[in-house]
Design an enzyme around this catalytic site. Structure first.
Site, PDB file in Angstrom:
ATOM      1  N   ASP A 166       0.422   2.229  -2.491  1.00 20.23           N
ATOM      2  CA  ASP A 166      -0.037   1.581  -1.273  1.00 20.23           C
ATOM      3  C   ASP A 166      -1.213   2.344  -0.664  1.00 20.23           C
ATOM      4  O   ASP A 166      -2.030   2.895  -1.397  1.00 20.23           O
ATOM      5  CB  ASP A 166       1.128   1.470  -0.282  1.00 20.23           C
ATOM      6  CG  ASP A 166       1.052   0.201   0.545  1.00 20.23           C
ATOM      7  OD1 ASP A 166       0.217   0.152   1.454  1.00 20.23           O
ATOM      8  OD2 ASP A 166       1.824  -0.741   0.280  1.00 20.23           O
TER       9      ASP A 166
ATOM     10  N   HIS B 160       0.979   0.686   6.353  1.00 21.74           N
ATOM     11  CA  HIS B 160       1.698  -0.178   5.413  1.00 21.74           C
ATOM     12  C   HIS B 160       2.603   0.613   4.467  1.00 21.74           C
ATOM     13  O   HIS B 160       3.802   0.337   4.338  1.00 21.74           O
ATOM     14  CB  HIS B 160       0.659  -0.976   4.623  1.00 21.74           C
ATOM     15  CG  HIS B 160       1.187  -2.167   3.916  1.00 21.74           C
ATOM     16  ND1 HIS B 160       1.326  -2.224   2.537  1.00 21.74           N
ATOM     17  CD2 HIS B 160       1.597  -3.365   4.362  1.00 21.74           C
ATOM     18  CE1 HIS B 160       1.784  -3.412   2.188  1.00 21.74           C
ATOM     19  NE2 HIS B 160       1.957  -4.129   3.269  1.00 21.74           N
TER      20      HIS B 160
ATOM     21  N   SER C 262       5.954  -7.888   1.749  1.00 24.32           N
ATOM     22  CA  SER C 262       5.744  -6.436   1.711  1.00 24.32           C
ATOM     23  C   SER C 262       7.035  -5.707   2.012  1.00 24.32           C
ATOM     24  O   SER C 262       7.328  -4.663   1.429  1.00 24.32           O
ATOM     25  CB  SER C 262       4.706  -6.027   2.755  1.00 24.32           C
ATOM     26  OG  SER C 262       3.411  -6.133   2.245  1.00 24.32           O
TER      27      SER C 262
END
Length: 641
Positions: free
Chosen positions: A169, A210, A386
């Site tokens: 990520d 994230h 996600s």
């Protein structure tokens, strides 16, 4: 030169051949200052010196292929539109260099990065009671019982100990007090900055949170009075920073996917091609090779486990147009919200294997996924597919602790067998059973993951038989497609019976299709197996107006025929769905079968196991069965007397 793909498809081999011939992107493509360089034999030790000599920061040896190096720039990544620059031309002429290939820049996006408002276990962690996807008691307007059933696995003593999950990520805040104890520094790397410290780059809007949020879902420490609890809270988490740059390159993707495959067990990816409803894209040549190497050689030959978020394009997109989510080598995970409905951003496709959870009802601010956030903070606002992929990675970590000998294919079989419908429901796609009785849904796959059920079955699981692949047949003639008419084609196959690669029990099926249309987004493709199972290979994508490229040897994949006998006649139906009249031409349909020759499990055992899992009062049912058997025996004895 790049090795062979043991489980490769015709598409993958074609791409590798194209690479060997030196083909690349068009002149209009965006090229970076990253190069793939192959050196002549015996000069590996000169790679760093060579890179510096020609104006690069350094060179990093790639773990796949022979004498392959990544030459990367000194400074932040920049792009150029011309294919040749002076330093590359000079480098190509150096006697030590065999081949140089410029790295094209392409787009990869984080999935599910949105605001929630826009879309019997005791733990001391303050957010644990809000983690409804772990134990759903009806909090945040959810449906009681609709969760991952992790409590059962935890009570059996499985918490992910000894398993390492890599989050590919934008980096991980490894200083976060809820992650630090479980952070695996040895297995972490920053491929954006080429150093071993994958800390997220600061932005005012916290856009690079994230990866940290995904990491907390998997490995947040339990009972430390901080944030919440990870699904596999004793597992180790590694950070692979590779998303935070203007453009993605094939080298960076391949390097990330192949990073330390003997240390990392599971790779979790919550990103992919743009979910705009008009993009058709997938892994490039090096990444295909890296994934093939991963499933063949990773984890001491048991295979790396790749978990992929299926996509956030909603009804406008189809995840079979995403070559990562639709790969046989990945476990594609979709999401459900906390009352069992589909999320508005969920993409549906026949390659999705199972589902976990994202957020909940819009009106409840506590219905998101509770996890770690940047700079030691916590959040209730993580969502999207996600959030779903790391939850699945956590469940797989529990299964790996229960049985470290599980192969990448074992994990897929366990997913199919132990996932369940629970209270999931989709208004568009109904639940159906395939030819061997396995229940599936076009959006949710085989259902929501059940950690307790998976761990139970994993403990005594025997490795599935060897896998084979068979080219079942091919239609190569040109066939016109018109609006209002459906093109129907058939392939009759014996599934290579009598040959070494005979496939009797299916796992994955691919329809490799070449087709173009006046409007690609209006195309629909369905395929029906000999046992009558219909797979929607391609749904309408109303935003896709492509009239030139179409699909070129694109491998549409289905998992819906899992366990079926592939022998017989397969039906492909191609048509248009939309308001305006369209036309097109189908040039090729090749049917690829992947599976085993001997049964990986007895059909009746499968059905019995699933029915038992669905029963909430198992012991009572067993007692009733014993009583019924006793009554029957007494009745028979009385009649005989």
């Amino acid at each position: 030169m790049l090795g062979c793909l043991k489980y490769g498809t015709a598409l993958a081999l074609a791409l590798l051949n194209a690479w060997l011939l030196g083909t690349g992107a068009t002149e209009e493509g965006i090229y970076t200052h990253h190069l793939l360089v192959q050196l002549h034999e015996g000069v590996d030790e000169d790679a760093h010196q060579l890179a510096v000599e020609y104006g690069f920061g350094s060179a990093r040896k790639l773990p796949f292929g022979e004498r392959l190096f990544h030459f990367y720039p000194r400074d932040a990544p920049k792009t150029r539109r011309k294919r040749s620059l002076r330093h590359r031309q000079r480098l190509e002429k150096d006697r030590r260099v065999k081949n140089v290939i410029a790295q094209e820049g392409f787009d990869r996006q984080k999935r599910g990065y949105r605001d929630i408002n826009d879309i019997d276990v005791s733990m001391s962690d303050p957010l644990f009671s809000k983690q409804w996807y772990l134990i759903n008691t009806g909090q945040a307007d959810g449906t009681p019982g609709l969760d991952l059933n992790v409590a059962e696995a935890w009570k059996m003593g499985y918490t992910g100990k000894g398993v390492t999950i890599a989050i590919m990520d934008d980096g991980i805040d490894y200083l976060h007090p809820d992650l630090a104890l479980n952070y695996n520094a040895e297995a972490s790397y920053d491929f954006s900055s080429n150093d071993p410290y994958p800390y997220p780059r600061y932005t005012d809007d916290w856009f690079n949170s994230h990866g940290t949020r995904c990491a907390g879902e998997v490995s947040a420490v339990a009972n430390n009075n901080i944030c919440g609890v990870g699904v596999a809270y004793s597992s180790k988490v590694a950070g692979i920073r590779m998303l935070d740059q203007p453009f993605m390159t094939d080298i960076i993707e391949a390097s990330s996917i192949s990073h330390m495959p003997q240390v990392i067990d599971i790779y979790s990816a919550s990103w992919g091609p743009t979910d705009d409803g008009k993009t058709v894209d997938g892994p490039r040549e090096l990444t295909l090779q890296a994934m093939a190497d991963g499933v063949n050689k990773g984890r001491g030959g048991k295979g790396s486990i790749y978990v992929w978020a299926s996509g956030d394009g909603g009804s406008y997109d189809d995840c079979n147009c995403d070559g990562y989510a639709s790969s046989m080598w990945t476990i594609s995970i979709n999401s459900a919200i906390n009352d069992g409905r589909t999320a508005l951003y969920d993409e549906s496709c026949s390659s999705t294997l199972a589902s976990t959870f994202s957020n909940g009802r819009k009106r409840n601010p506590e219905a998101g996924v509770a996890t770690t956030d940047l700079y030691g903070n916590c959040t209730l606002r993580h969502s999207g597919t996600s959030a779903a992929a790391p939850e699945a990675a956590g469940v797989f970590a529990l299964a790996l602790e229960a049985n470290p000998n599980l192969t990448w294919r074992d994990m897929q079989h366990l997913t199919v067998l132990t996932s369940k419908r629970n209270k999931l429901h989709d208004e568009v796609h109904q639940w159906r059973r395939n030819g061997v009785g396995l229940e599936f849904n076009h959006l949710f796959g085989y259902g929501v993951l059940d950690a307790g059920g998976m761990v139970k079955l994993a403990r005594d699981w025997k490795t599935v038989p060897e896998r084979f692949h068979c080219v079942a047949g091919s239609v190569q003639e040109m066939h016109k497609i018109q609006s209002g008419e459906k093109l129907s084609l058939t392939i009759s196959t014996d599934a290579c019976q009598g040959k070494e690669n005979f496939v009797r029990y299916l796992e994955h099926v691919q329809a490799v299709v070449t087709v173009n249309a006046s409007r690609r987004g209006d195309l629909t493709i369905n395929m029906t197996s000999p046992m009558g199972t219909k797979s929607i290979l391609l749904s309408r994508r109303p935003r896709d107006a492509d009239a030139k490229v179409g699909f070129d040897k694109w491998p549409f994949m289905t998992t819906h025929t899992w366990g079926e006998d592939p022998r017989g006649t397969w039906l492909l139906e191609v048509g248009f769905h939309g308001d305006a009249p369209q036309s097109g031409t189908l040039k090729e349909w090749t049917l690829m079968l992947h599976g085993t020759q001997s049964a990986p499990y007895i059909d009746q055992v499968v059905r019995d196991y699933q029915s038992k899992l669905a029963m909430s009062k198992k012991e009572e049912l067993e007692e009733e069965l014993d009583e019924a058997v006793e009554r029957s025996l007494k009745s028979l004895m009385s009649k005989s007397n």
